[in-house]
Design a protein around this motif. Structure first.
Motif, PDB file in Angstrom:
ATOM      1  N   GLY A 104       0.812  -1.218   0.000  1.00 22.85           N
ATOM      2  CA  GLY A 104       0.000   0.000   0.000  1.00 22.85           C
ATOM      3  C   GLY A 104       0.842   1.264   0.000  1.00 22.85           C
ATOM      4  N   ARG A 105       0.201   2.391  -0.256  1.00 24.58           N
ATOM      5  CA  ARG A 105       0.862   3.694  -0.127  1.00 24.58           C
ATOM      6  C   ARG A 105       0.129   4.474   0.965  1.00 24.58           C
ATOM      7  N   PRO A 106       0.893   5.191   1.812  1.00 17.71           N
ATOM      8  CA  PRO A 106       0.215   5.947   2.868  1.00 17.71           C
ATOM      9  C   PRO A 106      -0.551   7.132   2.303  1.00 17.71           C
ATOM     10  N   HIS A 133      -4.666  -2.231 -13.234  1.00 15.60           N
ATOM     11  CA  HIS A 133      -4.147  -0.989 -13.828  1.00 15.60           C
ATOM     12  C   HIS A 133      -2.634  -1.127 -14.050  1.00 15.60           C
ATOM     13  N   LYS A 134      -1.925  -1.671 -13.032  1.00  9.46           N
ATOM     14  CA  LYS A 134      -0.468  -1.815 -13.150  1.00  9.46           C
ATOM     15  C   LYS A 134      -0.112  -2.807 -14.266  1.00  9.46           C
ATOM     16  N   LYS A 135      -0.914  -3.877 -14.347  1.00  7.22           N
ATOM     17  CA  LYS A 135      -0.661  -4.878 -15.384  1.00  7.22           C
ATOM     18  C   LYS A 135      -0.810  -4.249 -16.775  1.00  7.22           C
ATOM     19  N   GLY A 314       6.851  10.945 -15.452  1.00 14.99           N
ATOM     20  CA  GLY A 314       7.529  11.462 -14.258  1.00 14.99           C
ATOM     21  C   GLY A 314       8.574  10.503 -13.732  1.00 14.99           C
ATOM     22  N   ALA A 315       8.227   9.192 -13.708  1.00 11.29           N
ATOM     23  CA  ALA A 315       9.146   8.215 -13.112  1.00 11.29           C
ATOM     24  C   ALA A 315      10.304   7.914 -14.036  1.00 11.29           C
ATOM     25  N   GLY A 316      10.073   8.062 -15.343  1.00 16.29           N
ATOM     26  CA  GLY A 316      11.046   7.562 -16.301  1.00 16.29           C
ATOM     27  C   GLY A 316      12.211   8.470 -16.617  1.00 16.29           C
ATOM     28  N   GLU A 318      13.527  11.529 -14.853  1.00 19.45           N
ATOM     29  CA  GLU A 318      14.387  12.133 -13.839  1.00 19.45           C
ATOM     30  C   GLU A 318      15.345  11.083 -13.259  1.00 19.45           C
ATOM     31  N   THR A 319      14.816   9.866 -13.062  1.00 17.37           N
ATOM     32  CA  THR A 319      15.640   8.780 -12.519  1.00 17.37           C
ATOM     33  C   THR A 319      16.831   8.477 -13.438  1.00 17.37           C
ATOM     34  N   VAL A 320      16.521   8.272 -14.729  1.00 14.76           N
ATOM     35  CA  VAL A 320      17.583   7.878 -15.657  1.00 14.76           C
ATOM     36  C   VAL A 320      18.565   9.029 -15.864  1.00 14.76           C
ATOM     37  N   PHE A 378      21.473   7.587  -5.349  1.00 20.21           N
ATOM     38  CA  PHE A 378      20.712   8.825  -5.514  1.00 20.21           C
ATOM     39  C   PHE A 378      19.229   8.647  -5.170  1.00 20.21           C
ATOM     40  N   LEU A 379      18.772   7.409  -5.043  1.00 20.49           N
ATOM     41  CA  LEU A 379      17.416   7.188  -4.518  1.00 20.49           C
ATOM     42  C   LEU A 379      17.553   6.290  -3.285  1.00 20.49           C
ATOM     43  N   PRO A 380      17.884   6.857  -2.137  1.00 19.41           N
ATOM     44  CA  PRO A 380      18.166   5.983  -0.999  1.00 19.41           C
ATOM     45  C   PRO A 380      16.925   5.307  -0.413  1.00 19.41           C
ATOM     46  N   PHE A 381      15.728   5.826  -0.719  1.00 19.76           N
ATOM     47  CA  PHE A 381      14.502   5.216  -0.184  1.00 19.76           C
ATOM     48  C   PHE A 381      13.569   4.832  -1.322  1.00 19.76           C
ATOM     49  N   THR A 382      12.680   3.883  -1.029  1.00 16.70           N
ATOM     50  CA  THR A 382      11.591   3.662  -1.976  1.00 16.70           C
ATOM     51  C   THR A 382      10.567   4.776  -1.755  1.00 16.70           C
ATOM     52  N   ILE A 383       9.549   4.815  -2.606  1.00 16.24           N
ATOM     53  CA  ILE A 383       8.395   5.657  -2.279  1.00 16.24           C
ATOM     54  C   ILE A 383       7.821   5.004  -1.016  1.00 16.24           C
ATOM     55  N   PRO A 384       7.363   5.792  -0.014  1.00 18.61           N
ATOM     56  CA  PRO A 384       6.874   5.132   1.202  1.00 18.61           C
ATOM     57  C   PRO A 384       5.781   4.097   0.920  1.00 18.61           C
ATOM     58  N   HIS A 385       5.871   2.998   1.632  1.00 22.83           N
ATOM     59  CA  HIS A 385       4.844   1.951   1.540  1.00 22.83           C
ATOM     60  C   HIS A 385       4.010   1.961   2.816  1.00 22.83           C
ATOM     61  N   CYS A 386       2.848   1.307   2.788  1.00 24.99           N
ATOM     62  CA  CYS A 386       2.185   1.026   4.059  1.00 24.99           C
ATOM     63  C   CYS A 386       1.478  -0.320   3.952  1.00 24.99           C
TER      64      CYS A 386
HETATM   65  C1  HEM Z   1      17.733   4.669 -13.042  1.00 24.77           C
HETATM   66  C2  HEM Z   1      16.500   4.354 -13.289  1.00 24.77           C
HETATM   67  C3  HEM Z   1      15.402   4.131 -12.266  1.00 24.77           C
HETATM   68  C4  HEM Z   1      15.463   4.015 -10.916  1.00 24.77           C
HETATM   69  C5  HEM Z   1      16.688   4.069 -10.002  1.00 24.77           C
HETATM   70  C6  HEM Z   1      14.091   3.812 -10.440  1.00 24.77           C
HETATM   71  C7  HEM Z   1      13.739   3.643  -9.106  1.00 24.77           C
HETATM   72  C8  HEM Z   1      12.449   3.457  -8.648  1.00 24.77           C
HETATM   73  C9  HEM Z   1      12.073   3.304  -7.250  1.00 24.77           C
HETATM   74  C10 HEM Z   1      13.035   3.277  -6.069  1.00 24.77           C
HETATM   75  C11 HEM Z   1      10.722   3.157  -7.203  1.00 24.77           C
HETATM   76  C12 HEM Z   1       9.858   2.962  -5.951  1.00 24.77           C
HETATM   77  C13 HEM Z   1       9.557   1.483  -5.771  1.00 24.77           C
HETATM   78  C14 HEM Z   1       8.678   1.213  -4.589  1.00 24.77           C
HETATM   79  O1  HEM Z   1       8.292   2.085  -3.850  1.00 24.77           O
HETATM   80  O2  HEM Z   1       8.389   0.050  -4.384  1.00 24.77           O
HETATM   81  C15 HEM Z   1      10.226   3.215  -8.574  1.00 24.77           C
HETATM   82  C16 HEM Z   1       8.900   3.098  -8.941  1.00 24.77           C
HETATM   83  C17 HEM Z   1       8.448   3.241 -10.229  1.00 24.77           C
HETATM   84  N1  HEM Z   1       9.200   3.411 -11.384  1.00 24.77           N
HETATM   85 FE1  HEM Z   1      11.225   3.551 -11.458  1.00 24.77          FE
HETATM   86  N2  HEM Z   1      13.242   3.816 -11.518  1.00 24.77           N
HETATM   87  C18 HEM Z   1      13.996   4.013 -12.658  1.00 24.77           C
HETATM   88  C19 HEM Z   1      13.549   4.086 -13.964  1.00 24.77           C
HETATM   89  C20 HEM Z   1      12.219   4.014 -14.343  1.00 24.77           C
HETATM   90  C21 HEM Z   1      11.738   4.089 -15.719  1.00 24.77           C
HETATM   91  C22 HEM Z   1      12.637   4.271 -16.962  1.00 24.77           C
HETATM   92  C23 HEM Z   1      10.371   3.990 -15.670  1.00 24.77           C
HETATM   93  C24 HEM Z   1       9.349   4.003 -16.779  1.00 24.77           C
HETATM   94  C25 HEM Z   1       9.490   4.474 -17.971  1.00 24.77           C
HETATM   95  C26 HEM Z   1       9.990   3.836 -14.254  1.00 24.77           C
HETATM   96  C27 HEM Z   1       8.702   3.693 -13.787  1.00 24.77           C
HETATM   97  C28 HEM Z   1       8.348   3.506 -12.459  1.00 24.77           C
HETATM   98  C29 HEM Z   1       6.969   3.377 -11.995  1.00 24.77           C
HETATM   99  C30 HEM Z   1       5.694   3.398 -12.868  1.00 24.77           C
HETATM  100  C31 HEM Z   1       7.034   3.209 -10.584  1.00 24.77           C
HETATM  101  C32 HEM Z   1       5.842   2.991  -9.615  1.00 24.77           C
HETATM  102  C33 HEM Z   1       5.613   1.506  -9.480  1.00 24.77           C
HETATM  103  C34 HEM Z   1       4.679   1.122  -8.359  1.00 24.77           C
HETATM  104  O3  HEM Z   1       4.139   1.962  -7.631  1.00 24.77           O
HETATM  105  O4  HEM Z   1       4.462  -0.091  -8.197  1.00 24.77           O
HETATM  106  N3  HEM Z   1      11.144   3.847 -13.495  1.00 24.77           N
HETATM  107  N4  HEM Z   1      11.303   3.395  -9.437  1.00 24.77           N
END
Ligand code: HEM
Length: 406
Positions: A104-106, A133-135, A314-316, A318-320, A378-386
């Motif tokens: 879950g997410r808080p 939705h995730k699938k 958003g996720a794709g 900034e991380t890369v 650079f991402l020391p934590f996950t998104i918070p879970h609950c």
């Molecule tokens: C260096 C690259 C990346 C890193 C270090 C990274 C890291 C993470 C982390 C730490 C989470 C949180 C996981 C959790 O709370 O369980 C996450 C979630 C997520 N990431 Fe990435 N990510 C990367 C690249 C990407 C890319 C390229 C995409 C898509 C194009 C993406 C899509 C997502 C999505 C949709 C989630 C949410 C998943 C969920 O809630 O189940 N990420 N990522």
């Protein structure tokens, strides 16, 4: 019936004493129970909890706390109890073996701007419909990434987009260095990665100087900054009612980003052709139009499509791009490693552009990338879970071991 509300001072004093005794007794019972059940953790102040003990680098503070309290400990961020899980074994237990219980997410105030109940990443509504939705989103991402490339030299569409952007990035770097000598590669890297995500999501890339594109890249950056800075309303819930900039600023950035994505989705809805799926947005629309869907939950509506694309967007990037930025920093700092990587690539493929399949012949380069993830952290934590079941409502943070910068 007449109620006699007249009470004597003696009665008031007696009631107060009884009330205080009951309160103390309940507190004593609760703290006794907690001593047996609760994980260890630092003593916390009322209302602010341990917020001010976290310092400028919370992940380093949490690693110090781990030495004292062990792999699983409890602290309070403001008024919210947070369970911190450390170490490979415990993190595996929580995220994989017992993943379902902690998926879950808080209900954080900041998440409420991002989610509006429809986001994958921040939704508090974990359940069957979220899983579906995730699938759907994972399938769209996988299918489009692996789709056949338009040019014959690339193995798939994702490789083609990446190769195109890399060659554009090299041109931009050459221009910047001939103009300025030394330069900060951050913007160019972010634009290149954002373009790969745009190409996957919308079938479109932008010039690095395109104003609309630069505005969106900046908005995403502002959104991340605003939502990663600690928002007091996340930790002291009653603060959400205060009209303060620090509490509400992520909302306007999220709305701007959603507006940009909504325009693309509308455009795709108008030009959609089920026999010609161009990108992830089309793939998601395809699911919506799926005539085999038997219930409403088998499909996505327009606003869910927008928020799914927003999640990937958003996720794709900034991380890369942050990962690449760190990689450049390490390569500059360790020129001998840079030389070895160059040698490995040139020795194996010469001047040809690298492909995904070359990964197996670049063990040193791959080890370097993994080491950047581990060392930069650079991402020391996950998104918070609950937790998803039972009466436990603590949030979970996962602090990773040995992953900070020296
Ligand atoms: C260096 C690259 C990346 C890193 C270090 C990274 C890291 C993470 C982390 C730490 C989470 C949180 C996981 C959790 O709370 O369980 C996450 C979630 C997520 N990431 Fe990435 N990510 C990367 C690249 C990407 C890319 C390229 C995409 C898509 C194009 C993406 C899509 C997502 C999505 C949709 C989630 C949410 C998943 C969920 O809630 O189940 N990420 N990522």
């Amino acid at each position: 019936m007449i109620l006699n509300l007249a009470v004597t001072p003696g009665e008031v004093a007696t009631s107060l004493i009884i009330l205080v005794m009951v309160f103390v007794f309940v507190r004593a019972l609760r703290s006794k129970g907690r001593k047996q059940l609760s994980p260890p953790g630092p003593w916390s102040f009322p209302i602010i909890g341990n917020l001010f003990q976290l310092g400028d680098h919370p992940y380093l503070t949490l690693m110090e706390m781990r030495k004292k309290y062990g792999d699983v400990f409890l602290l309070k961020l403001g008024m919210v109890p947070v369970l911190v899980v450390n170490g490979m074994e415990m993190v595996k237990q929580v995220l994989l073996k017992d993943g379902e219980h902690f998926a879950g997410r808080p209900d954080m105030y900041t998440f409420s701007f991002l989610a509006e109940g429809k986001s994958l990443s921040f939704s508090v509504n974990y359940g069957e419909s979220w899983k579906l939705h995730k699938k759907i989103a994972s399938k769209a991402l996988r299918t489009l990434s692996n789709a056949e490339a338009k040019s014959s030299t690339c193995s798939c569409l994702l490789e083609e987009h990446v190769t195109e952007e890399v060659s554009e990035l090299v041109t931009v770097f050459v221009e910047l260095s001939s103009k300025n000598g030394g330069f900060d590669p951050r913007n160019a890297i972010t634009c290149a990665v954002a373009n790969v995500v745009c190409a996957l999501c919308f079938g479109k890339r932008y010039d690095h100087s395109d104003e609309e594109f630069l505005k969106i890249v900046k908005t995403n950056d502002d959104l991340l900054k605003a939502s990663s800075a600690a928002n007091p309303a996340d930790f002291i819930p009653c603060l959400r009612y205060l009209p303060l900039q620090i509490i509400n600023s992520p909302r306007k950035f999220y709305q701007a980003l959603n507006g940009f994505i909504a325009l693309h989705v509308q455009d795709h809805l108008a030009t959609y052709d089920k026999d010609h799926i161009r990108d992830i947005t089309d793939a998601l629309i395809n699911v919506c139009h799926n005539k085999y869907a038997t219930t409403k939950t088998d499909t996505l509506n327009d606003s869910e499509i927008i928020s799914t694309v927003n999640d990937l967007f958003g996720a794709g990037f900034e991380t890369v791009s942050t990962c690449l930025y760190w990689s450049f920093l390490y390569l500059i700092h360790y020129p001998e490693i840079q030389a070895k990587i160059q040698e490995e690539i040139d020795g194996n493929i010469g001047l040809k552009p690298p492909r995904f399949e070359d990964r197996k012949i670049f063990p040193y380069t791959e080890a370097f990338i993994n080491e950047v993830f581990r060392h930069a952290s650079f991402l020391p934590f996950t998104i918070p879970h609950c937790t998803t079941a039972g009466h436990h409502s603590e949030w979970l943070f996962h602090s990773q071991e040995n992953m900070h910068v020296y």
